[in-house]
Design a protein around this motif. Structure first.
Motif, PDB file in Angstrom:
ATOM      1  N   LEU A 202     140.699  36.342  19.513  1.00  0.00           N
ATOM      2  CA  LEU A 202     140.703  35.407  18.416  1.00  0.00           C
ATOM      3  C   LEU A 202     139.412  34.650  18.314  1.00  0.00           C
ATOM      4  O   LEU A 202     138.574  34.444  17.477  1.00  0.00           O
ATOM      5  CB  LEU A 202     141.828  34.303  18.213  1.00  0.00           C
ATOM      6  N   ILE A 203     139.031  34.072  19.578  1.00  0.00           N
ATOM      7  CA  ILE A 203     137.587  33.621  19.941  1.00  0.00           C
ATOM      8  C   ILE A 203     136.394  34.329  19.612  1.00  0.00           C
ATOM      9  O   ILE A 203     135.531  33.869  18.764  1.00  0.00           O
ATOM     10  CB  ILE A 203     137.606  32.990  21.290  1.00  0.00           C
ATOM     11  N   VAL A 204     136.388  35.906  20.043  1.00  0.00           N
ATOM     12  CA  VAL A 204     135.086  36.570  19.718  1.00  0.00           C
ATOM     13  C   VAL A 204     135.252  36.859  18.638  1.00  0.00           C
ATOM     14  O   VAL A 204     134.179  37.176  17.684  1.00  0.00           O
ATOM     15  CB  VAL A 204     135.184  37.584  20.875  1.00  0.00           C
ATOM     16  N   GLU A 205     136.253  37.224  17.732  1.00  0.00           N
ATOM     17  CA  GLU A 205     136.412  37.278  16.334  1.00  0.00           C
ATOM     18  C   GLU A 205     135.703  36.297  15.446  1.00  0.00           C
ATOM     19  O   GLU A 205     135.254  36.649  14.299  1.00  0.00           O
ATOM     20  CB  GLU A 205     137.755  37.896  16.005  1.00  0.00           C
ATOM     21  N   SER A 206     136.005  35.096  15.778  1.00  0.00           N
ATOM     22  CA  SER A 206     135.255  34.046  15.023  1.00  0.00           C
ATOM     23  C   SER A 206     134.254  33.363  15.710  1.00  0.00           C
ATOM     24  O   SER A 206     133.923  32.485  14.991  1.00  0.00           O
ATOM     25  CB  SER A 206     136.661  32.751  15.202  1.00  0.00           C
ATOM     26  N   PHE A 207     133.504  34.146  16.499  1.00  0.00           N
ATOM     27  CA  PHE A 207     132.351  33.605  16.925  1.00  0.00           C
ATOM     28  C   PHE A 207     131.157  33.614  15.838  1.00  0.00           C
ATOM     29  O   PHE A 207     131.374  34.687  15.070  1.00  0.00           O
ATOM     30  CB  PHE A 207     131.808  34.613  18.022  1.00  0.00           C
ATOM     31  N   PRO A 208     130.448  32.431  15.886  1.00  0.00           N
ATOM     32  CA  PRO A 208     130.084  31.502  16.770  1.00  0.00           C
ATOM     33  C   PRO A 208     131.057  30.155  16.603  1.00  0.00           C
ATOM     34  O   PRO A 208     130.557  29.008  17.115  1.00  0.00           O
ATOM     35  CB  PRO A 208     128.674  31.099  16.469  1.00  0.00           C
ATOM     36  N   SER A 209     131.939  30.372  15.757  1.00  0.00           N
ATOM     37  CA  SER A 209     132.797  29.193  15.408  1.00  0.00           C
ATOM     38  C   SER A 209     133.285  28.392  16.780  1.00  0.00           C
ATOM     39  O   SER A 209     133.996  29.302  17.413  1.00  0.00           O
ATOM     40  CB  SER A 209     133.641  29.356  14.243  1.00  0.00           C
TER      41      SER A 209
END
Length: 496
Positions: free
Chosen positions: A260-267
């Protein structure tokens, strides 16, 4: 002369009467009644899991060794703190963490028996992962727990890391031993009978870092390389046992958070469908890199020790879709004889006991009473739709770190059982979610101890103690004959 004859006859009568009494007593007293009282024996096993460690103390009568259904659980003790793998940077504390439970064990085991108590420590997925990362650290942790256990007056038999397949097989042995599924004694046939193979239970285990499935499939459904063969009580069981490292609930949550984090990067604020609405959790990227299950070398992870915030959105269907995307189901194609990562799995067979995290998560959601799959889905969706404020006020005593994860864990259980292990609407009813059987906790520890102490031998159990029917018949015949002779002698004396 006559007096001497009467005296001799009286002596014969007395001897016959005495023999009659002795024979009668021997015929009425069973073998076990004239032996010494049974000696109680004890054994202890530490279950060193990925998230915590527990100690189990068992007892049994020594004169019933190798019979079935005689081992009972005397004590269970949860060790304070995390699993022993968390002490990789401070191995001595791994040993010290066991002391409180060891002290409690010695309080329930009589002092005169303590030095004969076999004591084991088995480590599972957490230590398997540590061994992959740092084998020397894993060895040091095991050395420290062994050092601590050797300080206590018990017969320490070793601390070792179990393979995943061993963990699954020992859990399977525990379940079927406690439920008396391996063998039963038939008083009518005067022998031990093997229950129908369909009555052998399968085992479903879910821990923090791994999951195991073990069952006895149809003989033709298991290839030579897929199964393990166990000989128990004179019968051979060919079982399928497979363990999936990194597919435990804790590691899956880390893996999901990373994706989830890498898909939303750089948020730095990331929507999490499995967490309740209004819940926020700060996550350090170094935490994700700490486990080999999350692939710390992934170039998509931002460098450094930056942090992001996971924000719950409470969507059960989106949660299941996200979890399903992590499971490598495409490697199986459309085959039903395949589970995760292209691993072959024969068709499911019979009933299953789902324990450990399978049970604890569903118990919290009141889903362990055999509800149909549709009702289970509905209950999970309803729980996931509740806000964090609602949940925290409704469950004020629940661990605040565990409470927001029930939605994710429950949906992962559905995904694992339905999409990976291939249960469906009809076979769902074959799963029993329970943590106890026969008064003991379900898990691998009892099976492990039974195996290492040879309490479940390869040969069939010995015949039950007691006189055989032929011996009883001979005794009764002897009594009757003795009484007839005694009566004849008495009549002869009176006649003379």
């Amino acid at each position: 002369m006559l007096a001497r004859k009467k005296s001799f006859t009286s002596a014969i009568i007395g001897a016959l009467v005495a023999l009659s009494i002795i024979a009668l007593v021997l015929s009425l007293v069973r073998v076990e009644d004239v032996t010494l009282p049974p000696t109680v024996k004890y054994g202890m096993v530490f279950d060193a899991g990925s998230s915590h460690t527990s100690l189990f103390v068992y007892q049994w009568d020594s004169d019933k060794e190798n019979d079935t259904g005689v081992v009972s659980q005397t004590l269970s003790c949860d060790v304070q703190g995390q699993g022993i793998s968390s002490y990789a940077n401070n191995p001595p504390e791994a040993g010290n963490s066991l002391r409180e439970c060891l002290d409690k064990a010695l309080q329930v085991i009589p002092a005169e028996k303590q030095r004969d108590v076999p004591a084991y420590l088995g480590a599972t997925a957490g230590m398997r992962l540590l061994r992959e990362q740092n084998s020397s650290a894993a060895e040091q942790v095991l050395a420290e727990v062994a050092k601590t256990m050797q300080e206590y007056p018990v017969a320490f038999r070793g601390a070792r890391i179990l393979t995943g397949e061993e963990e699954g097989a020992y859990g399977w042995i525990t379940i079927n031993y406690l439920l008396d599924s391996f063998t039963k004694y038939s008083p009518k046939a005067h022998t031990w009978l093997r229950p129908e193979a369909a009555n052998i239970f399968g085992a479903l285990d879910l821990g923090g870092a791994s999951t195991q499935i073990t069952f006895m499939p149809e003989g033709s459904a298991l290839s030579q390389n897929e199964g393990s063969e166990l000989t128990l009580y004179g019968y051979r069981y060919r079982i399928y046992a497979h363990s999936y490292l990194c597919y435990g609930q804790d590691e899956m949550l880390k893996w999901l958070a990373k994706e989830l984090i890498v898909e939303s990067f750089p948020s730095t604020r990331v929507q999490h469908p499995c967490y309740p609405r209004g819940y926020e959790e700060p996550v350090s990227l170094s935490w994700l890199r700490a486990s080999p299950c999350t692939d710390s070398s992934d170039p998509r992870l931002a460098p450094g020790d930056s942090a992001v915030t996971l924000e719950g959105s409470g969507n059960a269907s989106a949660c299941r879709a996200a979890l399903r995307s992590l499971l490598n189901l495409s490697a199986c194609g459309h085959s039903q004889d395949c589970a995760l990562d292209g691993v072959p799995q024969p068709p499911l067979r019979g009933r299953f006991i789902a324990f450990s995290a399978f049970y604890y998560n569903f118990k919290f959601l009141n889903l362990t009473e055999g509800q149909p799959l549709a009702a289970v889905r509905e209950a999970i969706e309803g729980f996931c739709s509740r806000s964090w404020q609602d949940l925290s006020s409704s469950y004020p005593t629940e661990n605040p770190k565990r409470l927001p994860r029930y939605c994710a864990n429950a949906n992962y259980i559905l995904t694992l059982l339905l999409d990976a292990y291939k249960f469906n609407e009809s076979s769902w009813s074959n799963i029993c979610f329970q943590m106890k059987a026969g008064g003991a906790d379900v898990g691998w520890t009892l099976g492990y101890m039974l195996n290492l102490t040879n309490m479940v031998p390869a040969e069939a159990p010995a015949r039950l103690k007691g006189h055989s029917s032929s011996l009883w018949a001979a005794a009764i015949a002897f009594i009757i004959l003795t009484l007839i002779l005694g009566l004849a002698a008495l009549l002869l004396e009176l006649w003379v």
